[in-house]
Design a protein around this motif. Structure first.
Motif, short mmCIF file in Angstrom:
data_model
loop_
_atom_site.label_atom_id
_atom_site.label_comp_id
_atom_site.label_asym_id
_atom_site.label_seq_id
_atom_site.Cartn_x
_atom_site.Cartn_y
_atom_site.Cartn_z
N ALA A 59 -3.32 15.18 10.46
CA ALA A 59 -1.87 14.98 10.58
C ALA A 59 -1.53 13.96 11.67
CB ALA A 59 -1.16 16.30 10.86
N GLU A 60 -2.25 13.97 12.76
CA GLU A 60 -2.01 13.01 13.84
C GLU A 60 -2.32 11.59 13.39
OE1 GLU A 60 -4.56 15.04 16.69
OE2 GLU A 60 -2.80 15.29 17.99
N ARG A 61 -3.39 11.43 12.63
CA ARG A 61 -3.73 10.10 12.11
C ARG A 61 -2.62 9.57 11.22
NH1 ARG A 61 -8.75 12.71 10.76
NH2 ARG A 61 -8.30 12.44 8.54
N VAL A 62 -2.15 10.42 10.32
CA VAL A 62 -1.09 10.02 9.40
C VAL A 62 0.18 9.66 10.18
CG1 VAL A 62 0.45 10.86 7.58
CG2 VAL A 62 -2.01 11.29 7.44
N ARG A 63 0.54 10.49 11.15
CA ARG A 63 1.75 10.22 11.94
C ARG A 63 1.63 8.92 12.72
NH1 ARG A 63 3.20 13.36 8.74
NH2 ARG A 63 3.61 15.54 9.06
N TRP A 64 0.44 8.62 13.22
CA TRP A 64 0.24 7.36 13.96
C TRP A 64 0.43 6.17 13.02
CZ3 TRP A 64 -2.97 3.16 13.58
CH2 TRP A 64 -2.91 2.26 14.64
N ILE A 65 -0.15 6.24 11.84
CA ILE A 65 -0.05 5.14 10.88
C ILE A 65 1.39 4.93 10.44
CG2 ILE A 65 -0.70 4.34 8.57
CD1 ILE A 65 -3.43 5.78 9.04
N THR A 66 2.12 6.02 10.18
CA THR A 66 3.47 5.90 9.63
C THR A 66 4.56 5.77 10.70
OG1 THR A 66 3.71 8.32 9.47
CG2 THR A 66 2.87 7.14 7.51
N ALA A 67 4.20 5.72 11.96
CA ALA A 67 5.20 5.57 13.03
C ALA A 67 5.95 4.24 12.86
CB ALA A 67 4.51 5.61 14.39
N ASN A 68 7.23 4.25 13.21
CA ASN A 68 8.04 3.04 13.12
C ASN A 68 7.51 1.96 14.04
OD1 ASN A 68 9.79 4.15 11.27
ND2 ASN A 68 11.27 4.79 12.79
N ARG A 69 7.43 0.74 13.49
CA ARG A 69 6.99 -0.41 14.26
C ARG A 69 7.79 -1.63 13.82
NH1 ARG A 69 2.45 2.43 13.07
NH2 ARG A 69 1.03 2.90 14.76
N SER A 70 7.96 -2.53 14.72
CA SER A 70 8.60 -3.80 14.39
C SER A 70 7.52 -4.87 14.46
CB SER A 70 9.73 -4.12 15.37
OG SER A 70 10.30 -5.36 15.05
N THR A 71 6.71 -4.91 13.44
CA THR A 71 5.58 -5.82 13.41
C THR A 71 5.35 -6.27 11.97
OG1 THR A 71 3.26 -6.07 14.06
CG2 THR A 71 3.91 -3.93 13.22
N GLY A 76 0.80 -1.21 0.00
CA GLY A 76 0.00 0.00 0.00
C GLY A 76 0.83 1.26 0.00
N VAL A 77 0.15 2.38 -0.21
CA VAL A 77 0.77 3.70 -0.18
C VAL A 77 -0.18 4.64 0.55
CG1 VAL A 77 1.61 5.66 -1.54
CG2 VAL A 77 1.93 3.35 -2.39
N LEU A 78 0.39 5.44 1.43
CA LEU A 78 -0.36 6.48 2.12
C LEU A 78 0.21 7.82 1.67
CD1 LEU A 78 -1.33 6.68 5.81
CD2 LEU A 78 -0.13 8.56 4.76
N LEU A 79 -0.66 8.77 1.30
CA LEU A 79 -0.22 10.09 0.88
C LEU A 79 -0.93 11.14 1.72
CD1 LEU A 79 0.71 11.35 -2.52
CD2 LEU A 79 -0.94 12.71 -1.25
N PHE A 80 -0.15 12.12 2.18
CA PHE A 80 -0.67 13.21 3.00
C PHE A 80 -0.22 14.53 2.41
CE2 PHE A 80 0.24 15.94 6.87
CZ PHE A 80 -1.06 16.36 7.05
N CYS A 81 -1.17 15.43 2.18
CA CYS A 81 -0.88 16.76 1.66
C CYS A 81 -1.59 17.77 2.58
CB CYS A 81 -1.36 16.90 0.22
SG CYS A 81 -0.99 18.51 -0.51
N LYS A 82 -0.83 18.34 3.47
CA LYS A 82 -1.41 19.24 4.48
C LYS A 82 -2.12 20.44 3.85
CE LYS A 82 -0.25 21.75 8.66
NZ LYS A 82 0.77 22.03 9.67
N ARG A 83 -1.49 21.07 2.86
CA ARG A 83 -2.07 22.29 2.27
C ARG A 83 -3.39 22.02 1.57
NH1 ARG A 83 1.87 26.25 -0.55
NH2 ARG A 83 0.66 27.84 0.52
N LYS A 84 -3.56 20.82 1.04
CA LYS A 84 -4.82 20.47 0.36
C LYS A 84 -5.78 19.73 1.30
CE LYS A 84 -3.67 21.47 -4.06
NZ LYS A 84 -4.42 21.98 -5.17
N ARG A 85 -5.33 19.54 2.55
CA ARG A 85 -6.13 18.80 3.55
C ARG A 85 -6.54 17.43 3.01
NH1 ARG A 85 -9.59 23.81 6.02
NH2 ARG A 85 -7.76 24.85 6.82
N TYR A 86 -5.53 16.75 2.49
CA TYR A 86 -5.76 15.46 1.84
C TYR A 86 -4.93 14.39 2.54
CZ TYR A 86 -5.80 11.89 -1.80
OH TYR A 86 -5.95 10.71 -2.50
N ALA A 87 -5.57 13.31 2.87
CA ALA A 87 -4.89 12.12 3.39
C ALA A 87 -5.67 10.92 2.89
CB ALA A 87 -4.83 12.13 4.92
N ALA A 88 -4.97 10.00 2.24
CA ALA A 88 -5.63 8.81 1.72
C ALA A 88 -4.61 7.69 1.62
CB ALA A 88 -6.27 9.08 0.37
N MET A 89 -5.16 6.49 1.60
CA MET A 89 -4.34 5.30 1.51
C MET A 89 -4.97 4.36 0.49
SD MET A 89 -3.54 2.76 4.67
CE MET A 89 -3.48 1.02 4.31
#
Length: 125
Positions: free
Chosen positions: A85-97, A25-38
């Motif tokens: 932005a918080e949702r995106v940061r939570w999803i993209t946080a480093n994990r060992s899983t 998958g790919v997650l893209l976040f564009c703050k200026r356009k208020r866009y976040a999608a996966m």
């Protein structure tokens, strides 16, 4: 006018100790356009090559859940209620899983949806 975006590739890691993965998958976040999608797609044959007994039903369920959290869907739980932005940061946080995100990369685009489609086609399909 081009605006900055961030993206991360989502990986399926069936056996963390082997450090082998498949981009799913790919997650893209564009703050200026208020866009976040996966966008995501599980290629079952490729996944089975890495792990013959992989149970892909939970993988698909988790990816679907992450997609819904990213979109901020009302019935996707508490994480979906966070700011975009918080949702995106939570999803993209480093994990060992078994589901991991690659490091976040940046770029410039005019249309985040088109850019997400292009990244998905190039990195996942």
């Amino acid at each position: 006018m081009k605006v900055e975006y961030e993206y991360s590739v989502i990986r399926y890691v069936p056996r963390v100790e082997r450090e082998e993965f498949i981009n799913v998958g790919v997650l893209l976040f564009c703050k200026r356009k208020r866009y976040a999608a996966m966008r995501w797609l599980v290629d079952e044959d490729r996944c089975k090559c890495l792990c013959a007994n992989a149970d892909l039903i939970p993988l698909k369920a988790h990816l679907s859940s992450l997609e819904r959290i990213c979109a901020g869907e009302a019935d996707a739980g508490q994480l979906a209620k966070l700011e975009q932005a918080e949702r995106v940061r939570w999803i993209t946080a480093n994990r060992s899983t078994w589901i991991q995100c690659a490091p976040v990369h940046t770029g410039l685009c005019t249309d985040p949806e088109d850019t997400l489609k292009e990244l998905f086609n190039r990195l996942i399909l």
